[in-house]
Write a protein that holds these residues in place. Structure first.
Motif, PDB file in Angstrom:
ATOM      1  N   GLN A   1      33.296  26.404  37.735  1.00  0.00           N
ATOM      2  CA  GLN A   1      32.005  26.986  38.066  1.00  0.00           C
ATOM      3  C   GLN A   1      32.113  28.355  38.715  1.00  0.00           C
ATOM      4  O   GLN A   1      31.353  29.273  38.398  1.00  0.00           O
ATOM      5  N   GLY A   2      33.055  28.503  39.657  1.00  0.00           N
ATOM      6  CA  GLY A   2      33.191  29.781  40.342  1.00  0.00           C
ATOM      7  C   GLY A   2      33.513  30.910  39.386  1.00  0.00           C
ATOM      8  O   GLY A   2      32.940  31.999  39.466  1.00  0.00           O
ATOM      9  N   THR A   3      34.430  30.651  38.451  1.00  0.00           N
ATOM     10  CA  THR A   3      34.800  31.676  37.475  1.00  0.00           C
ATOM     11  C   THR A   3      33.630  31.989  36.542  1.00  0.00           C
ATOM     12  O   THR A   3      33.361  33.161  36.227  1.00  0.00           O
ATOM     13  N   ALA A   4      32.915  30.944  36.097  1.00  0.00           N
ATOM     14  CA  ALA A   4      31.743  31.171  35.251  1.00  0.00           C
ATOM     15  C   ALA A   4      30.684  31.977  35.996  1.00  0.00           C
ATOM     16  O   ALA A   4      30.070  32.892  35.431  1.00  0.00           O
ATOM     17  N   LEU A   5      30.474  31.669  37.285  1.00  0.00           N
ATOM     18  CA  LEU A   5      29.513  32.426  38.084  1.00  0.00           C
ATOM     19  C   LEU A   5      29.964  33.870  38.278  1.00  0.00           C
ATOM     20  O   LEU A   5      29.136  34.784  38.351  1.00  0.00           O
ATOM     21  N   ALA A   6      31.285  34.074  38.358  1.00  0.00           N
ATOM     22  CA  ALA A   6      31.796  35.438  38.503  1.00  0.00           C
ATOM     23  C   ALA A   6      31.458  36.277  37.272  1.00  0.00           C
ATOM     24  O   ALA A   6      30.924  37.389  37.385  1.00  0.00           O
ATOM     25  N   TYR A   7      31.747  35.762  36.080  1.00  0.00           N
ATOM     26  CA  TYR A   7      31.429  36.495  34.855  1.00  0.00           C
ATOM     27  C   TYR A   7      29.917  36.630  34.668  1.00  0.00           C
ATOM     28  O   TYR A   7      29.430  37.666  34.203  1.00  0.00           O
ATOM     29  N   HIS A   8      29.189  35.587  35.014  1.00  0.00           N
ATOM     30  CA  HIS A   8      27.724  35.632  34.980  1.00  0.00           C
ATOM     31  C   HIS A   8      27.213  36.772  35.856  1.00  0.00           C
ATOM     32  O   HIS A   8      26.328  37.533  35.460  1.00  0.00           O
TER      33      HIS A   8
ATOM     34  N   GLY B   1      28.944  44.887  39.920  1.00  0.00           N
ATOM     35  CA  GLY B   1      29.610  43.944  39.033  1.00  0.00           C
ATOM     36  C   GLY B   1      30.961  43.520  39.598  1.00  0.00           C
ATOM     37  O   GLY B   1      31.352  42.350  39.499  1.00  0.00           O
ATOM     38  N   GLY B   2      31.682  44.466  40.194  1.00  0.00           N
ATOM     39  CA  GLY B   2      32.942  44.129  40.850  1.00  0.00           C
ATOM     40  C   GLY B   2      32.715  43.197  42.021  1.00  0.00           C
ATOM     41  O   GLY B   2      33.489  42.264  42.256  1.00  0.00           O
ATOM     42  N   GLY B   3      31.628  43.446  42.765  1.00  0.00           N
ATOM     43  CA  GLY B   3      31.292  42.573  43.879  1.00  0.00           C
ATOM     44  C   GLY B   3      30.986  41.158  43.422  1.00  0.00           C
ATOM     45  O   GLY B   3      31.430  40.180  44.038  1.00  0.00           O
ATOM     46  N   GLN B   4      30.230  41.032  42.329  1.00  0.00           N
ATOM     47  CA  GLN B   4      29.909  39.713  41.787  1.00  0.00           C
ATOM     48  C   GLN B   4      31.189  38.978  41.382  1.00  0.00           C
ATOM     49  O   GLN B   4      31.338  37.774  41.644  1.00  0.00           O
ATOM     50  N   TYR B   5      32.091  39.676  40.717  1.00  0.00           N
ATOM     51  CA  TYR B   5      33.335  39.054  40.258  1.00  0.00           C
ATOM     52  C   TYR B   5      34.173  38.577  41.443  1.00  0.00           C
ATOM     53  O   TYR B   5      34.667  37.439  41.457  1.00  0.00           O
ATOM     54  N   VAL B   6      34.309  39.437  42.447  1.00  0.00           N
ATOM     55  CA  VAL B   6      35.097  39.071  43.625  1.00  0.00           C
ATOM     56  C   VAL B   6      34.457  37.889  44.356  1.00  0.00           C
ATOM     57  O   VAL B   6      35.138  36.950  44.776  1.00  0.00           O
ATOM     58  N   GLY B   7      33.122  37.919  44.495  1.00  0.00           N
ATOM     59  CA  GLY B   7      32.434  36.824  45.170  1.00  0.00           C
ATOM     60  C   GLY B   7      32.627  35.494  44.468  1.00  0.00           C
ATOM     61  O   GLY B   7      32.884  34.471  45.108  1.00  0.00           O
ATOM     62  N   GLY B   8      32.513  35.495  43.132  1.00  0.00           N
ATOM     63  CA  GLY B   8      32.712  34.263  42.382  1.00  0.00           C
ATOM     64  C   GLY B   8      34.135  33.744  42.490  1.00  0.00           C
ATOM     65  O   GLY B   8      34.364  32.542  42.674  1.00  0.00           O
ATOM     66  N   LYS B   9      35.115  34.644  42.391  1.00  0.00           N
ATOM     67  CA  LYS B   9      36.511  34.234  42.485  1.00  0.00           C
ATOM     68  C   LYS B   9      36.839  33.698  43.881  1.00  0.00           C
ATOM     69  O   LYS B   9      37.598  32.732  44.029  1.00  0.00           O
ATOM     70  N   LEU B  10      36.270  34.324  44.924  1.00  0.00           N
ATOM     71  CA  LEU B  10      36.505  33.851  46.283  1.00  0.00           C
ATOM     72  C   LEU B  10      35.961  32.437  46.480  1.00  0.00           C
ATOM     73  O   LEU B  10      36.517  31.639  47.239  1.00  0.00           O
TER      74      LEU B  10
END
Length: 404
Positions: free
Chosen positions: A127-134, A273-282
């Motif tokens: 889910q976290g990775t999917a949310l990151a790309y989302h 977009g970078g922030g979204q990716y980092v947030g999802g991965k974290l």
């Protein structure tokens, strides 16, 4: 990620990108509407807040419908409705009819987040990775939409530009509708939830609501609402704020005058977009509770520093704008992961419905708050007031960690 995870991710990336294309070009039109409709920032901010507020009001029924009928058709319907809303916006002759058009657009836009996010939390395993790309897709929409709009506004009248903006949604509908996936591929309903799912009508709604508003979800709901209020307060007037800064001037290209501040605005949205990716991965790497504490701490520092940085020259202004774009959007996938963590799988749609009632409904008040603060106190008062929201969210996130 397996095939089902990837297909759901592609599908929600399209829907999320479309949502933010439309949502984030409205602030660019605000600059024009202030002039042609001859109203104050406080009045126009309230009108825009009502339109944005419908995103939240419609989120609750959207979440319930997603739980009952699935997410795919709601996401597709949302894209069609947002395109239609922009047709009506382009035809509005007065600020009051503009408000009605924004309400219709907001009602269609409200269908996306509860349906799309519950699809991710129920249908994917990572889910976290999917949310990151989302999230990245959403920020591509937030950046590309305003950038293309800025370019079009340099050569075309704003009403024609609004009409042209329907085409991304029509393309998105064509692509998204052809994708096939299992909407519940990442979860299994518990036996007790199957019984609850057999309830009908109002009884089912009340039973699910009672299950939802217990324990940690209440705290997560308030955290998301505070983040939504900050988000709306920042971005409703940010193009106007940047345009008024002396470090940004006009540039003439091919005989057309272009405001450099508009490209800075598009750039900071892209960095989000970078922030979204980092947030999802974290959220996958560490607990979302600790991740959101980091995001809120950064937002507080950026907010209190913003008025000082924009008075310290071009380089300092670009740095603080980049930091603002990155950390505002970093928070979103984290609180989305928190919602999935603190609710049962069979009511994820309803949980996101209530959450985005808070984020985009109550949170829409941020536009009005920002308009009043900007009118009577300038950007200094605006960012001090806005810093209150992540500060409160930080305290609540700390409570979640202590409680856990």
């Amino acid at each position: 990620m397996d095939k089902n995870d990837k297909t759901i991710t592609y599908f929600t990336m399209i829907g999320h990108g479309m949502f933010h294309i439309y949502e984030m070009v409205i602030p660019l039109f605000v600059v024009i509407w202030l002039d042609i409709f001859d109203v104050s920032a406080a009045v126009l901010g309230t009108v825009v807040a009502i339109g944005y507020g419908l995103i939240g009001v419609g989120a609750l029924p959207s979440g319930a419908l997603a739980d009952r009928y699935g997410s795919k058709r709601l996401v597709v319907l949302s894209m069609v409705g947002m395109a239609g809303g922009f047709v009506l916006i382009s035809l509005a002759p007065t600020v009051w009819l503009l408000g009605i058009a924004l309400v219709i657009w907001g009602a269609a836009a409200s269908l996306y987040h509860p349906a799309g996010l519950s699809l991710i939390t129920r249908g994917t395993k990572q889910q976290g990775t999917a949310l990151a790309y989302h999230g990245v897709a959403g920020n591509i929409g937030t950046a590309i939409g305003p950038l293309v709009t800025v370019l079009l506004l340099t050569v075309l009248e704003w009403r024609l530009v609004a009409i042209l903006l329907i085409f991304p949604a029509l393309i998105g509908v064509f692509v998204a509708y052809r994708l096939e996936f299992d909407e519940r591929g990442g979860t299994q309903l518990e036996e007790g939830n199957v019984i609850a799912d057999q309830l009908q009508g109002a009884a089912k709604f009340l039973a699910q609501t009672k299950r939802l508003f217990v324990g940690g979800f209440v705290v997560v709901f308030v955290i998301a609402m505070l983040a939504g209020t900050y988000y709306r307060g920042v971005f409703t007037f940010l193009p106007e704020i940047l345009a008024d800064l002396p470090v940004f001037g006009s540039v003439e290209i091919a005989g057309e005058t272009i405001e450099s501040s508009q490209y800075v605005y598009a750039g900071l949205l892209l960095l989000g977009g970078g922030g979204q990716y980092v947030g999802g991965k974290l959220s996958d790497y560490r607990s979302p509770e600790w991740a959101i504490i980091g995001a809120f701490t950064a937002l507080i520092l950026v907010s209190l520093s913003f008025p000082f940085f924009v008075g310290a020259g071009l380089i300092a202004t670009i740095i603080i704008c980049a930091a603002l774009g990155f950390f505002v959007f970093m928070e979103a996938p984290i609180h989305q992961a928190l919602i999935g963590k603190y609710t049962a799988a069979d009511i994820h749609g309803l949980s996101f419905g209530y959450t985005y009632l808070g984020v985009f409904g109550i949170g829409a008040g941020g536009a009005s708050i920002a308009g009043v603060a900007l009118t009577y106190g300038g950007i200094q008062l605006l960012f001090v007031v806005l810093a209150v929201f992540p500060t409160t969210g930080l305290l609540l996130a700390g409570y979640l960690i202590v409680r856990r």
